[in-house]
Motif scaffolding. Structure first.
Motif, mmCIF file in Angstrom:
data_model
loop_
_atom_site.group_PDB
_atom_site.id
_atom_site.type_symbol
_atom_site.label_atom_id
_atom_site.label_comp_id
_atom_site.label_asym_id
_atom_site.label_seq_id
_atom_site.Cartn_x
_atom_site.Cartn_y
_atom_site.Cartn_z
ATOM 1 N N SER A 139 -31.492 20.876 14.687
ATOM 2 C CA SER A 139 -32.656 21.354 15.429
ATOM 3 C C SER A 139 -33.416 22.425 14.651
ATOM 4 C CB SER A 139 -32.228 21.887 16.795
ATOM 5 O OG SER A 139 -31.559 23.121 16.642
ATOM 6 N N LYS A 140 -32.763 23.010 13.629
ATOM 7 C CA LYS A 140 -33.469 23.990 12.788
ATOM 8 C C LYS A 140 -33.393 23.528 11.333
ATOM 9 C CE LYS A 140 -33.379 28.030 15.676
ATOM 10 N NZ LYS A 140 -33.298 27.198 16.860
ATOM 11 N N LEU B 205 -26.394 29.327 29.184
ATOM 12 C CA LEU B 205 -26.477 28.033 29.871
ATOM 13 C C LEU B 205 -25.197 27.231 29.675
ATOM 14 C CD1 LEU B 205 -28.043 25.823 31.380
ATOM 15 C CD2 LEU B 205 -28.970 25.093 29.180
ATOM 16 N N LEU B 206 -24.745 27.205 28.418
ATOM 17 C CA LEU B 206 -23.511 26.457 28.133
ATOM 18 C C LEU B 206 -22.346 27.020 28.942
ATOM 19 C CD1 LEU B 206 -23.792 26.034 24.247
ATOM 20 C CD2 LEU B 206 -24.019 24.240 25.972
ATOM 21 N N ARG B 207 -22.306 28.349 29.029
ATOM 22 C CA ARG B 207 -21.239 28.985 29.798
ATOM 23 C C ARG B 207 -21.342 28.605 31.272
ATOM 24 N NH1 ARG B 207 -18.671 33.447 28.559
ATOM 25 N NH2 ARG B 207 -17.443 32.657 30.295
ATOM 26 N N ASP C 184 -14.473 29.216 34.620
ATOM 27 C CA ASP C 184 -15.389 28.369 33.821
ATOM 28 C C ASP C 184 -15.133 26.898 34.126
ATOM 29 O OD1 ASP C 184 -16.602 30.509 32.576
ATOM 30 O OD2 ASP C 184 -15.221 30.499 30.857
ATOM 31 N N GLU D 244 -29.318 29.902 25.622
ATOM 32 C CA GLU D 244 -28.633 28.616 25.547
ATOM 33 C C GLU D 244 -27.126 28.798 25.696
ATOM 34 O OE1 GLU D 244 -29.734 25.897 22.539
ATOM 35 O OE2 GLU D 244 -31.856 26.416 22.625
ATOM 36 N N SER E 290 -25.939 19.040 16.219
ATOM 37 C CA SER E 290 -27.331 18.925 16.657
ATOM 38 C C SER E 290 -28.040 20.272 16.586
ATOM 39 C CB SER E 290 -27.412 18.339 18.067
ATOM 40 O OG SER E 290 -26.828 19.222 18.984
ATOM 41 N N ARG E 291 -27.269 21.384 16.730
ATOM 42 C CA ARG E 291 -27.860 22.711 16.545
ATOM 43 C C ARG E 291 -28.397 22.838 15.115
ATOM 44 N NH1 ARG E 291 -29.649 24.670 20.517
ATOM 45 N NH2 ARG E 291 -29.978 22.449 20.488
ATOM 46 N N ARG F 101 -20.288 17.903 18.167
ATOM 47 C CA ARG F 101 -21.579 17.210 18.166
ATOM 48 C C ARG F 101 -22.714 18.165 18.463
ATOM 49 N NH1 ARG F 101 -21.007 11.815 21.585
ATOM 50 N NH2 ARG F 101 -23.264 11.935 21.387
ATOM 51 N N LEU F 102 -22.417 19.097 19.356
ATOM 52 C CA LEU F 102 -23.427 20.081 19.707
ATOM 53 C C LEU F 102 -23.755 20.963 18.498
ATOM 54 C CD1 LEU F 102 -24.938 20.633 22.269
ATOM 55 C CD2 LEU F 102 -23.292 22.423 22.832
ATOM 56 N N LEU G 184 -22.641 25.973 32.439
ATOM 57 C CA LEU G 184 -22.294 24.549 32.575
ATOM 58 C C LEU G 184 -20.784 24.325 32.505
ATOM 59 C CD1 LEU G 184 -25.086 22.923 30.379
ATOM 60 C CD2 LEU G 184 -24.868 22.806 32.863
ATOM 61 N N GLY G 185 -20.046 25.367 32.171
ATOM 62 C CA GLY G 185 -18.589 25.234 32.217
ATOM 63 C C GLY G 185 -17.896 25.457 30.888
ATOM 64 N N ALA G 186 -18.685 25.755 29.832
ATOM 65 C CA ALA G 186 -18.051 25.993 28.537
ATOM 66 C C ALA G 186 -17.393 27.368 28.541
ATOM 67 C CB ALA G 186 -19.086 25.912 27.426
ATOM 68 N N SER G 187 -16.182 27.440 28.021
ATOM 69 C CA SER G 187 -15.487 28.728 27.976
ATOM 70 C C SER G 187 -16.029 29.575 26.827
ATOM 71 C CB SER G 187 -13.992 28.505 27.794
ATOM 72 O OG SER G 187 -13.763 27.887 26.557
ATOM 73 N N TYR H 237 -17.313 17.427 22.059
ATOM 74 C CA TYR H 237 -18.750 17.570 22.277
ATOM 75 C C TYR H 237 -19.275 18.832 21.601
ATOM 76 C CZ TYR H 237 -17.818 21.150 25.769
ATOM 77 O OH TYR H 237 -17.410 22.300 26.382
ATOM 78 N N ILE I 281 -19.843 18.869 28.953
ATOM 79 C CA ILE I 281 -19.274 20.218 29.002
ATOM 80 C C ILE I 281 -18.519 20.440 30.309
ATOM 81 C CG2 ILE I 281 -19.850 22.684 29.100
ATOM 82 C CD1 ILE I 281 -22.124 22.150 27.188
#
Lengths: 523, 211
Positions: free
Chosen positions: A13-14, A427-429, B77, A424, A9-10, A5-6, A431-434, A2, B109
């Motif tokens: 987005s620009k 936020l990702l962190r 995490d 962001e 999409s980043r 994919r992220l 949400l559980g992203a290391s 993911y 995630i």
């Protein structure tokens, strides 16, 4: 997964920033890719066009010019040489085969090459339509010539003097197309082939009213003005068989496209006499490929065991002693003496070696003992590539710099948006992203931009190669094959992308989530 | 009992030797707890300790069966991704992506596999009445809609607890009521720990923990 994919999409987005980075990458990369392709294509193309020709013998001058004019048909010839002298070389024991070339005319920019059939057959032995030429003023067209001029078998045309599209027209001598070659992806596609005799015939006649002044042509052939060959009236044999063209015989000057007066003076005094020999050689253009027939004949006639044993040694590829060589040369000399001098001239003689020893001996022999020059196509073209190489190197350096600039651009982009991106990332962190995942996220963006730039570069280089007019001679340009060097280019670009993204990625890795979130809440 | 959230002798040391001590609490499964206190009293710090964003100086954090304070950074995490959802006062989202894509990414995630055929995300969107907005970008939503989207994202990983930091302070009364109605609707079986100084919420929350 993911994260990939992220990252993608980043980038999407620009779009503005991404396109700029991509474009910079693509431009730098395409220059390199283009140069690599051009280099490869030119090298391959030249190799194809060398056709294993070992040595080119022509008039003294620039060896590179000789090769360009007589092998790649690109430059102007250095001058002319005596057919008979050249033939002697053809009979040298170290020579397997020789092909004479007579140049000087063209049709709508396509060069007319006077040569025996064995010459076009070096490149392409497939007649697509019609048949090979047999007589003087018959021609076989290269594939592209037929395509671009619209000429086909049975059509007639006349050549012009020199290699430009316009020039003095040889309107009295009409060429007839006997056949068209199949596409061969080599130089033969753009040439017109005719027996050597055609060129002689056209220019013999030409000399009668040599009043034109093709300044451009004369420039390359300084001696065009001095056609003071006296009255070398010795072509009855040849022209005798060309019915209906006898009217040229009486006041002929045996003048060929680019005559060297030095040679004319040296050798023409003794030329007014050889109808019989001439009839023999001129009957069949193929006979010009001199394959030591004369020597074999001699063996039968005289039973000279020594000569035949030397011949045997040469055939077997054994070394021969100096004495044997001298004996043999003396024999050949004597043998060709009998054939007498035709007084004819050619532009160049292509030689094919019988044994590797010839690589050292023959060029020295020719350059030292004759008035002619011998040049090795391989050596000269290597020299040419080195000369070209300098320009290539500068351009390549520029391209590497452009890629570095695109790397800097990515770096600045990622870094300037990092503050904005921090929320962001936090936020990702949350949400559980290391930390490692957000590090990768930024790195992947650099990699994606590099990858996209690389693909753009390959596309650009191939498109420009097919569209740019100057590169039309490069065949098979639009190939989807990726060269080995282009994979290295990809590695370089990805490395640039990674390095550019590294500092922003490390910053993302070290993001203090708590601090970022509280700062966000308290704003 | 498996999903209790509790702290024991918890202290946190800010850089620069400032200590914060937290009195013990235990929040049972499905219970809603309000953390109240003035600004700067350490509400957010406590919330971040519970979420595993910060590491305590001393003491114990039990989240279900897990000693959160003993986990490594990446372990926390992972734990957070699987078991905890968070809502912030300021709306955070991944720009350039639709509401629905944001939820999908959040779910991905988290590392939690929720079969697509369960239509879990669709269900949440419908319950929170933002289903019609699923293809809009978060920045196009109104304040109230954004807050409901934040709830949806906090729930995307089917968490055991949702930790919310001042979720209503920028909402008007109407939207504040809607927020409460929304967590009633979608968060029944989940433990809610809400740090706020918003008095309007006090009446709705059974347990109050004061700093």
């Amino acid at each position: 997964m993911y994260i990939l994919r992220l990252a993608f999409s980043r980038i999407l987005s620009k779009p503005g920033n991404s396109i700029l980075s991509l474009l910079l990458f693509a431009i730098g990369g395409s220059i390199i890719s283009f140069l690599l392709l051009a280099n490869q294509q030119i090298e391959e193309g030249i190799k194809r066009n060398l056709a294993d020709i070992d040595l080119v013998v022509g008039a003294k001058g620039s060896p590179l010019q000789l090769i360009l004019s007589s092998v790649l048909h690109a430059d102007y010839p250095t001058g002319n040489i005596s057919l008979d002298e050249a033939k002697k070389l053809g009979q040298h024991p170290l020579v397997e085969k020789s092909i004479p070339l007579a140049l000087g005319d063209s049709y709508r920019g396509f060069r007319i090459i006077g040569a025996p059939v064995s010459y076009p057959q070096l490149y392409n032995d497939q007649i697509g339509d019609g048949q090979w030429y047999e007589k003087s003023l018959e021609v076989v067209l290269g594939y592209q010539v037929a395509q671009k001029t619209g000429l086909k078998t049975g059509d007639t045309f006349y050549g012009v003097h020199g290699f430009q599209e316009t020039g003095h027209a040889h309107e009295d001598h009409i060429y007839t197309v006997k056949g068209v070659l199949q596409y061969g992806a080599n130089i033969a596609d753009n040439l017109i082939f005719t027996p050597v005799e055609s060129v002689w015939q056209v220019h013999d006649h030409e000399h009668d009213h040599d009043s034109y002044d093709n300044a451009e042509y004369d420039q390359s052939h300084h001696d065009h003005g001095h056609h003071d060959h006296g009255d070398h009236d010795h072509h009855h044999g040849e022209h005798g068989k060309n019915d209906g063209r006898n009217e040229h015989d009486n006041n002929e000057h045996d003048h060929h496209a680019n005559i060297q007066d030095q040679h004319a003076q040296n050798s023409h005094a003794e030329h007014d006499h050889q109808q019989s020999d001439h009839t023999k050689t001129d009957k069949d253009p193929h006979a010009l490929v001199v394959q030591n027939e004369g020597i074999q004949k001699f063996e039968k006639d005289s039973g000279n065991q020594i000569i035949s044993s030397i011949q045997q040694k040469i055939d077997d590829g054994q070394d021969i002693s100096k004495e044997e060589m001298e004996l043999y040369l003396a024999y050949v000399e004597g043998n060709t003496e009998k054939q007498k001098d035709s007084g004819r001239e050619i532009t160049a003689m292509l030689l094919f070696y019988r044994s590797p020893a010839a690589h050292i001996q023959l060029p020295l022999l020719i350059n030292d003992t004759t008035g002619m020059q011998a040049a090795s196509p391989v050596l000269q073209l290597n020299r040419l590539m080195k000369l070209l190489g300098f320009g290539f190197d500068m351009l390549r350096l520029l391209a590497w710099v452009i890629i570095v600039i695109s790397g800097i651009n990515i770096f600045v982009n990622l870094l300037s948006h990092l503050r904005q991106l921090m929320g962001e990332i936090a936020l990702l962190r949350v949400l559980g992203a290391s930390s490692l995942k957000v590090f990768q996220l930024l790195l992947y963006q650099g990699v994606f931009l590099a990858l996209g730039g690389w693909m753009g570069a390959l596309l650009l280089s191939r498109l420009s190669g097919s569209i740019l007019p100057g590169f039309a001679f490069l065949q098979n340009w639009f190939s989807l094959d990726v060269q080995t060097n282009e994979w290295f280019l990809l590695l370089y670009m990805i490395a640039t992308g990674i390095i550019a993204a590294l500092i922003p990625a490390i910053k993302a890795y070290n993001t203090d989530v708590h601090f970022t979130l509280t700062r966000n809440t308290n704003v | 009992m498996a999903n209790n959230f509790s702290i024991n002798n918890l202290t946190y040391r800010y850089p620069g030797n400032k200590y914060l001590e937290f009195s013990d609490f235990s929040c049972e499964n499905g219970q809603r707890m309000l953390i109240s206190g003035s600004s700067g009293s350490g509400k957010t710090t406590l919330l971040h300790l519970l979420a595993g964003i910060l590491q305590p100086h001393t003491g114990m954090i039990m989240a279900g069966e897990t000693r959160l304070d003993l986990l490594s950074s990446s372990g926390r995490d992972l734990f957070r991704g699987k078991h905890i959802g968070m809502i912030f006062q300021k709306h955070l989202f991944l720009s350039g992506m639709s509401i629905y894509q944001n939820l999908v990414v959040a779910q991905k995630i988290s590392g939690k596999k929720i079969p697509k055929k369960l239509h879990y995300l669709d269900e949440i969107l419908v319950k929170l009445e933002i289903d019609a907005l699923r293809n809009k970008k978060p920045e196009q939503l109104s304040e109230g809609e954004q807050q409901r989207f934040s709830i949806a994202r906090a729930l995307a990983n089917q968490p055991d607890w949702v930790l919310a930091d001042e979720p209503t302070s920028s909402l008007d009364d109407n939207n504040c009521e809607k927020f409460i109605a929304a967590i009633d609707k979608v968060g029944k079986d989940i433990g809610w720990i809400i740090a706020t100084h918003d008095r309007r919420l006090k009446q709705y929350l059974a347990k109050i923990y004061s700093l």
